[in-house]
Write an enzyme that holds these catalytic residues in place. Structure first.
Site, PDB file in Angstrom:
ATOM      1  CD  GLU A 114      -2.326  -1.216   2.908  1.00 29.91           C
ATOM      2  OE1 GLU A 114      -2.272  -0.180   3.615  1.00 29.91           O
ATOM      3  OE2 GLU A 114      -2.883  -2.263   3.274  1.00 29.91           O
ATOM      4  CE  LYS A 116       5.101   4.983   6.812  1.00 29.81           C
ATOM      5  NZ  LYS A 116       5.119   6.392   7.182  1.00 29.81           N
ATOM      6  CG  ASP A 118       4.662  12.265   4.669  1.00 24.53           C
ATOM      7  OD1 ASP A 118       4.538  11.789   5.820  1.00 24.53           O
ATOM      8  OD2 ASP A 118       5.663  12.881   4.281  1.00 24.53           O
ATOM      9  CE1 TYR A 230      -3.355   2.717   8.866  1.00 18.12           C
ATOM     10  CE2 TYR A 230      -3.214   4.722   7.541  1.00 18.12           C
ATOM     11  CZ  TYR A 230      -3.050   4.060   8.753  1.00 18.12           C
ATOM     12  OH  TYR A 230      -2.595   4.756   9.838  1.00 18.12           O
ATOM     13  CE  LYS A 318       9.207   6.122   6.473  1.00 18.68           C
ATOM     14  NZ  LYS A 318       9.871   7.028   7.336  1.00 18.68           N
ATOM     15  CB  CYS A 412      10.172  48.120  -0.191  1.00 22.04           C
ATOM     16  SG  CYS A 412       9.380  47.281  -1.560  1.00 22.04           S
ATOM     17  CB  CYS A 415       8.343  51.092  -3.607  1.00 22.29           C
ATOM     18  SG  CYS A 415       8.099  50.809  -1.847  1.00 22.29           S
ATOM     19  CB  CYS A 430       6.860  47.036   1.477  1.00 18.75           C
ATOM     20  SG  CYS A 430       6.495  48.538   0.561  1.00 18.75           S
ATOM     21  CB  CYS A 435       4.916  49.166  -2.890  1.00 22.03           C
ATOM     22  SG  CYS A 435       6.204  48.031  -3.402  1.00 22.03           S
TER      23      CYS A 435
HETATM   24  S1  IVH Z   1      -0.402   0.624   8.796  1.00 26.07           S
HETATM   25  C1  IVH Z   1       0.520  -1.571  12.445  1.00 26.07           C
HETATM   26  N1  IVH Z   1      -0.810   1.565   6.371  1.00 26.07           N
HETATM   27  O1  IVH Z   1       2.465   5.341   8.693  1.00 26.07           O
HETATM   28  C2  IVH Z   1       0.094  -0.823  11.260  1.00 26.07           C
HETATM   29  N2  IVH Z   1       0.171   3.006   7.997  1.00 26.07           N
HETATM   30  O2  IVH Z   1       4.612   4.400  10.956  1.00 26.07           O
HETATM   31  C3  IVH Z   1       0.495   0.574  11.342  1.00 26.07           C
HETATM   32  N3  IVH Z   1       0.633   5.273   7.181  1.00 26.07           N
HETATM   33  O3  IVH Z   1       1.118   5.920  11.868  1.00 26.07           O
HETATM   34  C4  IVH Z   1      -0.017   1.456  10.297  1.00 26.07           C
HETATM   35  N4  IVH Z   1      -0.127   4.974   5.134  1.00 26.07           N
HETATM   36  O4  IVH Z   1       0.274   7.288   9.915  1.00 26.07           O
HETATM   37  C5  IVH Z   1      -0.341   1.826   7.611  1.00 26.07           C
HETATM   38  N5  IVH Z   1      -1.236   2.268   4.205  1.00 26.07           N
HETATM   39  C6  IVH Z   1      -0.785   2.530   5.441  1.00 26.07           C
HETATM   40  C7  IVH Z   1      -0.275   3.804   5.796  1.00 26.07           C
HETATM   41  C8  IVH Z   1       0.210   3.990   7.091  1.00 26.07           C
HETATM   42  C9  IVH Z   1       0.413   5.826   5.977  1.00 26.07           C
HETATM   43  C10 IVH Z   1       1.259   5.946   8.335  1.00 26.07           C
HETATM   44  C11 IVH Z   1       0.427   5.943   9.570  1.00 26.07           C
HETATM   45  C12 IVH Z   1       1.224   5.264  10.641  1.00 26.07           C
HETATM   46  C13 IVH Z   1       2.609   5.337  10.089  1.00 26.07           C
HETATM   47  C14 IVH Z   1       3.366   4.102  10.497  1.00 26.07           C
END
Ligand code: IVH
Length: 676
Positions: A114, A116, A118, A230, A318, A412, A415, A430, A435
């Protein structure tokens, strides 16, 4: 309508609205027009106003309109929200797999991969299908109760879909997901904030977190947040077999799931997915920092169990951050529409994740001091998706001692007038309203899409017209037509483009009240705030004479905003601008007021063919502002068909049905009369 019938209709409307909401916000594939949706919503609102005893907390009308809280309550998660271990390299994904096969005594298992996202993790509690409570992750055991804020997020369903379309709803289910902000929305929000003199958010994640953790739900409602679900925590009354099953079932209950999830047969497929995903991540509308890999079978997950903070059955792969090292050659100061001075780093061009970066924002003086950035420094630059590049930190080891600290300019750069730092602000300004940078910025804003929507008056053209003396203030826009011949002689301008521009200017003269308010560029009055004001007061006069107390009485308007509006309309220069605009032919369409006494009350219009003086959507706005309706096809209920150039079959149909046909000029006359 009889009460019982009203009740049935309310139920029906809620079902329809929830369904179309789901099509729009969850599936991203609407089935009906915005107008049709709005009509359903209005009908429901009206019925609920008439029968308040039928209002329920999960009605689609109950997403907004709550008072600010004093503080958030804490709530504990029935099942702790764990975090994840990271894999920084592919080899660490293999180690993850090896540990799993050893513990389970099998070769390999299937996984769900999946994106991840942010943002920030939240939990949504549903009891018998109704959203009852939502919280942030917090420390994993207890979080903050942000129920009212979560309710304002349109992709959070207030009630789940049950049978026959979906599987039976559990008596209780805690759904987990990530609340986030799309990159484009983040950038728009930051632009607004900078224009209002508010500090911009550093990245979409901070923007999402800051927006969700607002004590005033009305603020959250104005922020473009979304959710991807998720996983689940506590579940009572339903048995999931696999993670894939969890995601698919959540989706059928109406929750929003990322559609880039993949069921992988083995770790090799997972690695392939990660590589692919890394390739395309820059094209996605949201920021991701990796891929979450989860063992699919929930029974196997249970056997694997967890360590103190993170499960053994999942890992976060990551991506390397898109960063690069370069030299900061200089720091320039940019002047915005409100006079805000923003320091910008001029960089030795460097490739960051496939894009050449030459400039990066430094936000403000405090930020520069906090990061101790000096001219001549070697710096790390980050670019996330489409986000404006940013200087992350200085490589201090590379310092030679010749680097120069940045000093905010005293005058500024545009101006030359003295700059000031107001007591409660992080930025310098400013204060010269004459200006050129401010004049340019305010004209560009006035003409922008959400404001008066004058096509062709973008940054470049405005800058030239100000420099050449054609525009000295906003009202000069409407005096340009007197100088058509001089304009035609300008470089890059021909007869055609001048005529297009003048045309666009003429057709901007009837803005709605909300657009006009937004266009004025009053500090802290963004598009959303302008709508609140227009809806509440209904007329410009009333807004102009409102006292600070009357303003703060409106939900969503705080002291700062009220103060800013009040003082804007007490400034003689601003009053003169408004007077000038009116003298030059600008007419604000006051929706609330004219709706009541609208000459087009209840009349239905259909447009066919191209209009010369306005776009379709402008024409629709005008009709609606005067109490009329716009339909997309001709029927016996149509009152007028407005015929532009090259009309289509609607014209013939109208003739056949004997419906009154208006030329564009006749339509304009009708509208003018309506306003008189
Ligand atoms: S699973 C035990 N799935 O990542 C399962 N987390 O460090 C824990 N996050 O706090 C989370 N997308 O904020 C999971 N598809 C995803 C995610 C996800 C983003 C974030 C979430 C969590 C952090 C894990």
């Amino acid at each position: 309508m009889e009460k019982r019938e009203a009740y049935r209709r309310i139920q029906e409307l809620r079902r329809l609205i929830n369904y179309h909401n789901y099509r729009y916000y969850v599936l991203d594939s609407p089935e009906i027009s915005d107008e049709a949706y709005d009509a359903l919503f209005r009908e429901l609102k009206k019925l609920e106003e008439k029968y308040p005893e039928f209002v329920t907390p999960d009605s689609p009308t109950q997403r907004v309109g709550f008072k600010p809280l004093d503080k958030f309550e804490t709530v504990s998660h029935a099942v702790p929200m764990l975090s994840l271990e990271n894999a920084m390299k592919e080899s660490e994904l293999m180690e993850f797999k090896n540990r799993i096969s050893r513990l389970l005594g099998v070769d390999d298992v299937d996984y769900v991969a999946e994106p991840k996202i942010d943002g920030l993790a939240v939990e949504l509690v549903y009891e018998n299908g109704t959203f009852v409570r939502g919280a942030t992750r917090g420390d994993g055991y207890t979080g903050e109760d942000v129920t009212l804020n979560l309710k304002t997020i349109k992709s959070v369903p207030l009630s789940l879909f049950g049978p026959p379309e979906a599987p039976p709803i559990p008596s209780r289910i805690d759904v987990r997901g990530e609340v986030y902000m799309e990159i484009r929305d983040f950038e728009t929000l930051n632009k607004q904030r900078e224009a209002n003199g508010e500090p911009p958010f550093a990245n979409p994640r901070n923007a999402a977190a800051g927006s969700l953790r607002q004590l005033d739900p009305n603020v959250t409602a104005s922020r473009p947040l979304k959710i991807f679900c998720y996983g689940v925590g506590l579940v009572e009354g339903y048995n999931f077999q696999t993670q894939w099953d969890v995601l698919q079932t959540l989706k059928r209950w109406g929750l929003r799931i990322n559609d880039r999830i993949k069921l992988c047969d083995n770790i090799v497929e997972v690695v392939e997915y990660c590589r692919n995903f890394q390739e395309i991540r820059g094209t996605l509308p949201y920021e991701t920092d990796g891929v979450v890999v989860k063992v699919n079978d929930l029974e196997k997950q249970r056997i694997l169990g967890e360590k103190t903070r993170a499960p053994r059955w999942a890992i976060a792969y990551k991506f390397p951050a898109e960063e690069a090292v370069t030299r900061l050659i200089d720091i320039e100061v940019q002047v915005g529409r409100t006079g805000a001075l923003t320091p910008v780093a001029v960089l030795e061009p460097v490739n960051v994740g496939g894009v050449t970066v030459r400039r990066a924002t430094l936000h403000n003086q405090d930020e520069i001091e906090r990061k101790d950035i000096r001219i001549g420094d070697t710096v790390v630059v980050k670019r996330a998706g489409d986000v404006i590049p940013e200087v992350v930190r200085v490589v201090k080891e590379k310092r030679k001692g010749t680097e120069k600290p940045f000093r905010m300019v005293e005058r500024c750069p545009v101006c030359g007038s003295k700059v000031y730092k107001l007591p409660d602000e992080a930025i310098y300004r400013c204060l010269n309203v004459r200006c050129p940078a401010q004049i340019k910025g305010s004209i560009v804003h006035f003409a922008s899409k959400g404001a008066m929507d004058i096509e062709g008056l973008g940054e470049k053209i405005v800058s030239m017209l100000v420099d050449k003396g054609f525009l000295k203030d906003i009202s000069d826009i409407y005096r340009l037509k007197e100088k058509a011949e001089d304009l035609e002689r300008l470089e890059g301008f021909g007869r055609k483009s001048v005529s297009n521009l003048l045309h666009a200017i003429e057709s901007s003269k009837q803005p709605s009240l909300a657009r006009f308010l937004y266009a004025l560029g009053i500090r802290h009055v963004g598009e959303h705030m302008a709508h609140i004001l227009a809806e509440h007061f209904g007329s410009l006069d009333k807004i102009m004479s409102a006292s600070p107390e009357e303003l703060t009485a409106i939900p969503g308007i705080g002291d700062k905003v009220a103060h800013s509006i009040y003082h804007y309309f007490r400034n003689p220069e601003n009053l003169k601008l408004i007077r000038d605009l009116f003298e030059l032919g600008v007419r604000v369409i006051e929706e609330g007021a004219s709706e009541r006494e609208g000459v087009l009350d209840g009349k239905t219009f259909v447009f066919t063919g191209a209009l010369k003086s306005m776009t379709r959507s402008e024409a629709s706005r005008v009709v609606k502002a005067l109490g009329g309706k716009v339909a997309s096809s001709v029927s016996r209920n149509t009152d007028f068909v407005v015929v532009g150039e090259n009309p289509g079959s609607k014209f013939e149909k109208a003739q056949k049905l004997g419906i009154r046909i208006l030329t564009e000029d006749e339509f304009m006359q009708l509208v003018e009369r309506g306003r008189a």
